[in-house]
Design a protein around this motif. Structure first.
Motif, PDB file in Angstrom:
ATOM      1  N   ILE A 194       1.171  40.726   4.604  1.00 53.95           N
ATOM      2  CA  ILE A 194       1.961  39.503   4.729  1.00 53.95           C
ATOM      3  C   ILE A 194       3.150  39.602   3.791  1.00 53.95           C
ATOM      4  CG2 ILE A 194       1.965  36.988   4.458  1.00 53.95           C
ATOM      5  CD1 ILE A 194      -1.138  37.157   4.712  1.00 53.95           C
ATOM      6  N   VAL A 195       4.325  39.271   4.296  1.00 50.01           N
ATOM      7  CA  VAL A 195       5.533  39.258   3.472  1.00 50.01           C
ATOM      8  C   VAL A 195       6.144  37.863   3.506  1.00 50.01           C
ATOM      9  CG1 VAL A 195       6.100  41.703   3.665  1.00 50.01           C
ATOM     10  CG2 VAL A 195       6.854  40.125   5.441  1.00 50.01           C
ATOM     11  N   GLN A 196       7.095  37.629   2.610  1.00 48.77           N
ATOM     12  CA  GLN A 196       7.849  36.380   2.605  1.00 48.77           C
ATOM     13  C   GLN A 196       9.294  36.665   2.240  1.00 48.77           C
ATOM     14  OE1 GLN A 196       7.196  33.390  -0.508  1.00 48.77           O
ATOM     15  NE2 GLN A 196       7.144  31.792   1.073  1.00 48.77           N
ATOM     16  N   GLY A 197      10.210  36.223   3.101  1.00 50.96           N
ATOM     17  CA  GLY A 197      11.631  36.416   2.851  1.00 50.96           C
ATOM     18  C   GLY A 197      12.270  35.163   2.298  1.00 50.96           C
ATOM     19  N   GLU A 198      13.546  35.264   1.990  1.00 49.51           N
ATOM     20  CA  GLU A 198      14.282  34.109   1.485  1.00 49.51           C
ATOM     21  C   GLU A 198      14.521  33.088   2.584  1.00 49.51           C
ATOM     22  OE1 GLU A 198      17.835  35.394  -0.432  1.00 49.51           O
ATOM     23  OE2 GLU A 198      16.780  36.431  -2.061  1.00 49.51           O
ATOM     24  N   ASP A 199      14.435  33.528   3.844  1.00 51.34           N
ATOM     25  CA  ASP A 199      14.525  32.624   4.990  1.00 51.34           C
ATOM     26  C   ASP A 199      13.528  33.103   6.030  1.00 51.34           C
ATOM     27  OD1 ASP A 199      15.745  34.732   6.581  1.00 51.34           O
ATOM     28  OD2 ASP A 199      17.620  34.275   5.550  1.00 51.34           O
ATOM     29  N   ASN A 200      13.456  32.387   7.155  1.00 53.16           N
ATOM     30  CA  ASN A 200      12.490  32.742   8.198  1.00 53.16           C
ATOM     31  C   ASN A 200      13.090  33.638   9.275  1.00 53.16           C
ATOM     32  OD1 ASN A 200      10.364  31.414   6.999  1.00 53.16           O
ATOM     33  ND2 ASN A 200      10.633  29.532   8.180  1.00 53.16           N
ATOM     34  N   ASP A 201      14.284  34.180   9.011  1.00 50.98           N
ATOM     35  CA  ASP A 201      14.929  35.063   9.970  1.00 50.98           C
ATOM     36  C   ASP A 201      14.796  36.533   9.591  1.00 50.98           C
ATOM     37  OD1 ASP A 201      15.858  33.037  11.660  1.00 50.98           O
ATOM     38  OD2 ASP A 201      17.609  32.682  10.400  1.00 50.98           O
ATOM     39  N   PHE A 202      14.761  36.807   8.288  1.00 49.00           N
ATOM     40  CA  PHE A 202      14.840  38.200   7.845  1.00 49.00           C
ATOM     41  C   PHE A 202      13.740  39.061   8.443  1.00 49.00           C
ATOM     42  CE2 PHE A 202      14.136  41.781   4.996  1.00 49.00           C
ATOM     43  CZ  PHE A 202      15.427  42.268   4.844  1.00 49.00           C
ATOM     44  N   TYR A 203      12.479  38.606   8.366  1.00 53.23           N
ATOM     45  CA  TYR A 203      11.357  39.420   8.848  1.00 53.23           C
ATOM     46  C   TYR A 203      10.993  39.138  10.304  1.00 53.23           C
ATOM     47  CZ  TYR A 203      10.527  41.296   4.211  1.00 53.23           C
ATOM     48  OH  TYR A 203      10.654  41.967   3.014  1.00 53.23           O
ATOM     49  N   LEU A 204      11.801  38.326  10.961  1.00 50.25           N
ATOM     50  CA  LEU A 204      11.529  38.036  12.367  1.00 50.25           C
ATOM     51  C   LEU A 204      11.619  39.310  13.201  1.00 50.25           C
ATOM     52  CD1 LEU A 204      10.926  35.574  14.192  1.00 50.25           C
ATOM     53  CD2 LEU A 204      13.385  35.428  14.642  1.00 50.25           C
ATOM     54  N   HIS A 205      12.591  40.171  12.873  1.00 45.28           N
ATOM     55  CA  HIS A 205      12.760  41.430  13.584  1.00 45.28           C
ATOM     56  C   HIS A 205      12.945  42.589  12.607  1.00 45.28           C
ATOM     57  CE1 HIS A 205      12.785  39.478  17.446  1.00 45.28           C
ATOM     58  NE2 HIS A 205      13.776  38.693  17.096  1.00 45.28           N
ATOM     59  N   ARG A 206      12.214  42.535  11.503  1.00 46.52           N
ATOM     60  CA  ARG A 206      12.167  43.653  10.559  1.00 46.52           C
ATOM     61  C   ARG A 206      10.712  43.914  10.187  1.00 46.52           C
ATOM     62  NH1 ARG A 206      16.895  41.014   8.760  1.00 46.52           N
ATOM     63  NH2 ARG A 206      18.747  42.339   8.765  1.00 46.52           N
ATOM     64  N   THR A 207      10.361  45.171  10.100  1.00 44.10           N
ATOM     65  CA  THR A 207       8.993  45.543   9.766  1.00 44.10           C
ATOM     66  C   THR A 207       8.766  45.421   8.263  1.00 44.10           C
ATOM     67  OG1 THR A 207       9.573  47.877   9.492  1.00 44.10           O
ATOM     68  CG2 THR A 207       8.913  47.154  11.699  1.00 44.10           C
ATOM     69  N   PHE A 208       7.553  45.749   7.845  1.00 48.37           N
ATOM     70  CA  PHE A 208       7.197  45.679   6.427  1.00 48.37           C
ATOM     71  C   PHE A 208       8.132  46.519   5.558  1.00 48.37           C
ATOM     72  CE2 PHE A 208       4.776  47.060   2.691  1.00 48.37           C
ATOM     73  CZ  PHE A 208       4.330  45.837   2.204  1.00 48.37           C
ATOM     74  N   SER A 209       8.576  47.666   6.098  1.00 48.96           N
ATOM     75  CA  SER A 209       9.494  48.532   5.347  1.00 48.96           C
ATOM     76  C   SER A 209      10.954  48.129   5.543  1.00 48.96           C
ATOM     77  CB  SER A 209       9.302  49.998   5.757  1.00 48.96           C
ATOM     78  OG  SER A 209       9.607  50.179   7.134  1.00 48.96           O
ATOM     79  N   LYS A 210      11.172  46.957   6.139  1.00 52.26           N
ATOM     80  CA  LYS A 210      12.500  46.367   6.340  1.00 52.26           C
ATOM     81  C   LYS A 210      13.336  47.132   7.365  1.00 52.26           C
ATOM     82  CE  LYS A 210      12.638  44.290   1.727  1.00 52.26           C
ATOM     83  NZ  LYS A 210      13.419  44.068   0.481  1.00 52.26           N
ATOM     84  N   GLN A 211      12.674  47.813   8.288  1.00 48.98           N
ATOM     85  CA  GLN A 211      13.374  48.503   9.364  1.00 48.98           C
ATOM     86  C   GLN A 211      13.561  47.561  10.546  1.00 48.98           C
ATOM     87  OE1 GLN A 211      14.502  51.750   8.880  1.00 48.98           O
ATOM     88  NE2 GLN A 211      13.732  51.272   6.816  1.00 48.98           N
ATOM     89  N   ASP A 212      14.751  47.600  11.161  1.00 53.38           N
ATOM     90  CA  ASP A 212      15.019  46.764  12.326  1.00 53.38           C
ATOM     91  C   ASP A 212      14.069  47.124  13.459  1.00 53.38           C
ATOM     92  OD1 ASP A 212      17.086  45.439  11.073  1.00 53.38           O
ATOM     93  OD2 ASP A 212      18.641  46.768  11.843  1.00 53.38           O
ATOM     94  N   ASN A 213      13.332  46.148  13.943  1.00 52.38           N
ATOM     95  CA  ASN A 213      12.368  46.375  15.019  1.00 52.38           C
ATOM     96  C   ASN A 213      11.912  45.013  15.517  1.00 52.38           C
ATOM     97  OD1 ASN A 213       9.580  46.850  16.243  1.00 52.38           O
ATOM     98  ND2 ASN A 213      10.215  48.955  15.841  1.00 52.38           N
ATOM     99  N   PHE A 214      11.904  44.825  16.858  1.00 46.02           N
ATOM    100  CA  PHE A 214      11.570  43.490  17.344  1.00 46.02           C
ATOM    101  C   PHE A 214      10.107  43.123  17.146  1.00 46.02           C
ATOM    102  CE2 PHE A 214       9.741  45.345  21.023  1.00 46.02           C
ATOM    103  CZ  PHE A 214      10.652  46.154  21.676  1.00 46.02           C
ATOM    104  N   ALA A 215       9.278  44.063  16.679  1.00 46.29           N
ATOM    105  CA  ALA A 215       7.890  43.718  16.342  1.00 46.29           C
ATOM    106  C   ALA A 215       7.848  42.809  15.119  1.00 46.29           C
ATOM    107  CB  ALA A 215       7.075  44.977  16.080  1.00 46.29           C
ATOM    108  N   GLY A 216       8.832  42.989  14.224  1.00 48.09           N
ATOM    109  CA  GLY A 216       8.892  42.149  13.036  1.00 48.09           C
ATOM    110  C   GLY A 216       7.695  42.343  12.116  1.00 48.09           C
ATOM    111  N   SER A 217       7.367  41.292  11.363  1.00 42.77           N
ATOM    112  CA  SER A 217       6.270  41.316  10.397  1.00 42.77           C
ATOM    113  C   SER A 217       5.448  40.049  10.530  1.00 42.77           C
ATOM    114  CB  SER A 217       6.818  41.400   8.967  1.00 42.77           C
ATOM    115  OG  SER A 217       7.589  42.547   8.764  1.00 42.77           O
TER     116      SER A 217
END
Length: 299
Positions: free
Chosen positions: A127-150
């Motif tokens: 489980i991760v938490q970003g500064e907003d609810n958009d950052f991890y919407l389409h970024r994986t745990f390693s912060k790679q762009d991917n529509f799977a998100g986190s």
């Protein structure tokens, strides 16, 4: 006459050939898109499969002692902000933490915990938490762009899961990854298999019992995090239980804290949620023998 017929056939041939070329082009483009989607899915699946080496969540028994176990009444009457978190000297049963948070933090310092759903063994993610609810919407745990998100905690929640309602979001992936199989809780038999899910944190381990599974409006009050008082929270609990698609028979009180697992449904107007109340709190202790993940190849 024969020349005109020949000319008409030639025009027809050109049109037919053009239609075939367009059809082949559309087919190739569709095929390219399917390959692109497949590769995108694979990248996300491979990354989270690799992260599984930092977790060993299989448990034979909980092993708690009912005589010494402190019940999970973390909210006092009249306290409507954060929960009263367990203190270091409180008499909580200890449990070895199966998650190697130190190694996970080396990859991403935004990690807040690890989620495990007993009835759906594929829902076993950091489980991760970003500064907003958009950052991890389409970024994986390693912060790679991917529509799977986190799987990510709402940015308005406290990182320690101490709010009245703590919300975790995950995509409803078609390949069943992330929260793609959360919809199985529409079925009573899934709940009957096991009504529990776990959240592991570096210092504490929390067990939750599911009390409601429902399809709700995207901007419904189910996503409320804090409450003005007892009456507001009581109404929230009653509404959540009334909306449930399955019969849980679980009693929720004003002393409880809630975690809401949320995913999309394919309809922009609705979401599917699974809500659980915290029923056990364990004091986290390091795993015996340590976390031997260094040098292991990522599967």
């Amino acid at each position: 006459m024969s020349g005109n017929r020949k000319k008409k056939r030639t025009i027809g041939d050109v049109i037919s050939s053009l239609v075939i070329v367009i059809a082949i082009g559309v087919f190739c483009f569709a095929g390219f898109q399917l390959v692109k989607i497949y590769l995108n899915y694979k990248v996300g699946v491979d990354e989270y499969k690799g992260l599984a080496r930092y977790a060993d969540t299989a448990k034979e028994t909980e092993g708690f002692n009912e005589d010494t176990m402190v019940e999970n009444e973390t909210m006092g009457e009249g306290e409507w902000g954060d929960a009263v978190l367990p203190g270091a000297d409180d008499n909580y049963e200890e449990m070895e933490n199966p998650i190697d948070f130190e190694s996970l933090r080396e990859i991403n310092t935004d990690v807040t915990g690890w989620l495990e759903v007993e009835a759906i063994d594929t829902i076993n993610y950091p489980i991760v938490q970003g500064e907003d609810n958009d950052f991890y919407l389409h970024r994986t745990f390693s912060k790679q762009d991917n529509f799977a998100g986190s799987i990510f905690l709402d940015c308005l929640n406290s990182r320690n899961f101490s709010n009245r309602n703590n919300i975790l979001y995950g995509h409803n992936m078609k390949n069943g990854s992330m929260f793609g199989l959360l919809k199985k809780f529409r079925e009573q038999e899934t709940y009957d298999e096991s009504p529990y899910f776990w959240i592991y944190t570096p210092n504490w381990i929390y067990k939750y019992e599911i009390f409601s599974c429902a399809e709700v409006a995207t901007y419904s009050e189910n996503y409320q995090i804090s409450f003005s008082g007892a009456a507001a929270f009581q109404k929230y609990i009653q509404d959540a239980m009334r909306q449930s698609l399955i019969d849980t028979g679980v009693d929720v009180t004003l002393n409880d804290t809630v975690v809401t697992l949320s995913t999309c449904t394919g309809n922009d107007a609705t979401r599917f949620i699974v809500q659980g109340k915290r029923v056990r709190t364990y004091k986290s202790v390091p795993k015996k023998g340590g976390y031997e993940t260094e040098g292991e190849e990522q599967q």
